[in-house]
Design an enzyme around this catalytic site. Sequence first.
Site, PDB file in Angstrom:
ATOM      1  N   SER A 172      13.947 -65.214  30.796  1.00  0.00           N
ATOM      2  CA  SER A 172      12.937 -65.953  31.548  1.00  0.00           C
ATOM      3  C   SER A 172      11.627 -66.009  30.771  1.00  0.00           C
ATOM      4  O   SER A 172      11.033 -67.082  30.574  1.00  0.00           O
ATOM      5  CB  SER A 172      12.717 -65.296  32.914  1.00  0.00           C
ATOM      6  OG  SER A 172      11.653 -65.903  33.605  1.00  0.00           O
ATOM      7  N   ASP A 174      14.513 -72.302  33.819  1.00  0.00           N
ATOM      8  CA  ASP A 174      13.944 -71.001  34.172  1.00  0.00           C
ATOM      9  C   ASP A 174      13.177 -71.073  35.486  1.00  0.00           C
ATOM     10  O   ASP A 174      13.272 -70.165  36.317  1.00  0.00           O
ATOM     11  CB  ASP A 174      13.023 -70.497  33.062  1.00  0.00           C
ATOM     12  CG  ASP A 174      12.299 -69.231  33.488  1.00  0.00           C
ATOM     13  OD1 ASP A 174      12.988 -68.216  33.698  1.00  0.00           O
ATOM     14  OD2 ASP A 174      11.069 -69.262  33.665  1.00  0.00           O
ATOM     15  N   HIS A 216       1.856 -62.411  25.664  1.00  0.00           N
ATOM     16  CA  HIS A 216       2.391 -62.458  27.024  1.00  0.00           C
ATOM     17  C   HIS A 216       2.332 -61.060  27.622  1.00  0.00           C
ATOM     18  O   HIS A 216       2.736 -60.081  26.992  1.00  0.00           O
ATOM     19  CB  HIS A 216       3.842 -62.939  27.049  1.00  0.00           C
ATOM     20  CG  HIS A 216       4.445 -62.872  28.422  1.00  0.00           C
ATOM     21  ND1 HIS A 216       4.248 -63.855  29.373  1.00  0.00           N
ATOM     22  CD2 HIS A 216       5.190 -61.907  29.024  1.00  0.00           C
ATOM     23  CE1 HIS A 216       4.856 -63.511  30.490  1.00  0.00           C
ATOM     24  NE2 HIS A 216       5.438 -62.332  30.305  1.00  0.00           N
ATOM     25  N   ARG A 241      16.232 -65.907  41.716  1.00  0.00           N
ATOM     26  CA  ARG A 241      16.314 -64.451  41.497  1.00  0.00           C
ATOM     27  C   ARG A 241      15.428 -63.703  42.480  1.00  0.00           C
ATOM     28  O   ARG A 241      15.764 -62.614  42.947  1.00  0.00           O
ATOM     29  CB  ARG A 241      15.910 -64.110  40.067  1.00  0.00           C
ATOM     30  CG  ARG A 241      16.947 -64.500  39.010  1.00  0.00           C
ATOM     31  CD  ARG A 241      16.362 -64.442  37.609  1.00  0.00           C
ATOM     32  NE  ARG A 241      15.711 -63.162  37.361  1.00  0.00           N
ATOM     33  CZ  ARG A 241      14.585 -63.029  36.665  1.00  0.00           C
ATOM     34  NH1 ARG A 241      13.975 -64.084  36.164  1.00  0.00           N
ATOM     35  NH2 ARG A 241      14.063 -61.835  36.478  1.00  0.00           N
ATOM     36  N   LYS A 274      10.252 -69.551  27.872  1.00  0.00           N
ATOM     37  CA  LYS A 274       8.962 -70.249  27.924  1.00  0.00           C
ATOM     38  C   LYS A 274       8.168 -70.026  26.640  1.00  0.00           C
ATOM     39  O   LYS A 274       7.533 -70.950  26.123  1.00  0.00           O
ATOM     40  CB  LYS A 274       8.165 -69.788  29.145  1.00  0.00           C
ATOM     41  CG  LYS A 274       8.810 -70.168  30.472  1.00  0.00           C
ATOM     42  CD  LYS A 274       7.918 -69.896  31.649  1.00  0.00           C
ATOM     43  CE  LYS A 274       7.781 -68.423  31.974  1.00  0.00           C
ATOM     44  NZ  LYS A 274       8.975 -67.833  32.588  1.00  0.00           N
TER      45      LYS A 274
END
Length: 425
Positions: free
Chosen positions: A185, A163, A84, A170, A189
């Site tokens: 967040s 999320d 990620h 947000r 995932k």
Amino acid sequence: MNMDVIDVIHAKRDGAALTGEQIDWVIDAYTKGVVADEQMAALAMAIFLNGMNREEVARWTMAMVNSGDRLDFSSLGRPVVHKHSSGGVGDKISLPLAPVLGVYDVVVPKLSGRGLGHTGGTLDKLDSIPGWRGDLSNEELFAQLDEIGVAIAAAGSGLAPADKKLYALRDTTGTVAAVPLIASSIMSKKIAEGPGALVLDVKVGNGAFMTSVEAAAELGRVMVDLGTDAGINTVALLTNMDTPLGLTAGNALEVREALEVLAGGGPSDVVELTVTIARELLGAVGKGDVDPAEALADGRAMDLWRKMITMQGGDVDAPLAIAAHTEVIRAERDGWIDRLEALPVGVAAWRLGAGRARKEDKIDPGAGVEMHAKPGDRVSAGQPLFTLHTDRPDRFQHAADALAGAVGYAESEPEATPLVLGRVD
């Protein structure tokens, strides 16, 4: 459960640690619409101001995981690995990385998103390939992973729906920068996607969300702890985003560059980061004796890329989009380039049509910025520094304005800055 959202807000407002029961209830109630947006906004601001301890962040993250589906790839019988990135300019690493990893008999379900603002989305880049389709059903995803081990696809709406709802809130309430909320967040995932090993590429610099190594290390630490607590072999690499990655920022432009890397060439920084992350992930699943650079050099990664794109409907031999108009920005003087700021390049690409200001905006697949010199290169006055690409020539000036002052010159060769600035494990 007999809970009152006002009590939860008051507790965090006054600096108390939320109980596990409070966290589970408020995430579930918000997902179902029992807790209103304005109430969750107040709680998010209280978290932004007062923070969360490790136990709170872990419970908050798992509550978001449990708000939706979890993927289980164990039936495929091979290690599952994920990467990620926290987002940057010219960050096309996922494109060559997925097939490089897939060469070594691991499963790579790269579930990605679309870009917003100056950072590009992996799905937007791949959309520039004619026919390619990122929206795969779970059945299609599992079938493709079973056959070739690798897919880059859109994350399903069933993963961590809490999320998705909180992320949008947000963005409009000034609470994006809360480390517990960023970490939960991202990791909700990732945990829902079920990897055995995960590398977090946390960008640092003017083109990244985290502008200092210290802030990036803090975020990396929280996320690594969350991954570890969930049983995932997790490491964070802090990587330099003061300068864009590679020589392109834009969708079709970046796919072309990724193809150069898969063909055994390409910019050295893109190759270096691709191979570095591949080594981390392969080592984490007991394959540390292989050299992923070989999969780029010998064509195996390119072969797997072609299979992956074809299985998702893409025409690997079709020409990629080319913008109708180009304009060159030239060096103002002789000298060494000692600074090329990532953020202005990302903003320029966005203004040319490579990004979107709102989720519903259309992308111009051929738009973007091509860079002809990077820090450490010597240039002469009048030499091309950037080529701007767009279908809308009226956008050139707005993009050029973004790049004004983005390049710094020096009289002598600057010291090289490392690409990887730190590691958190």
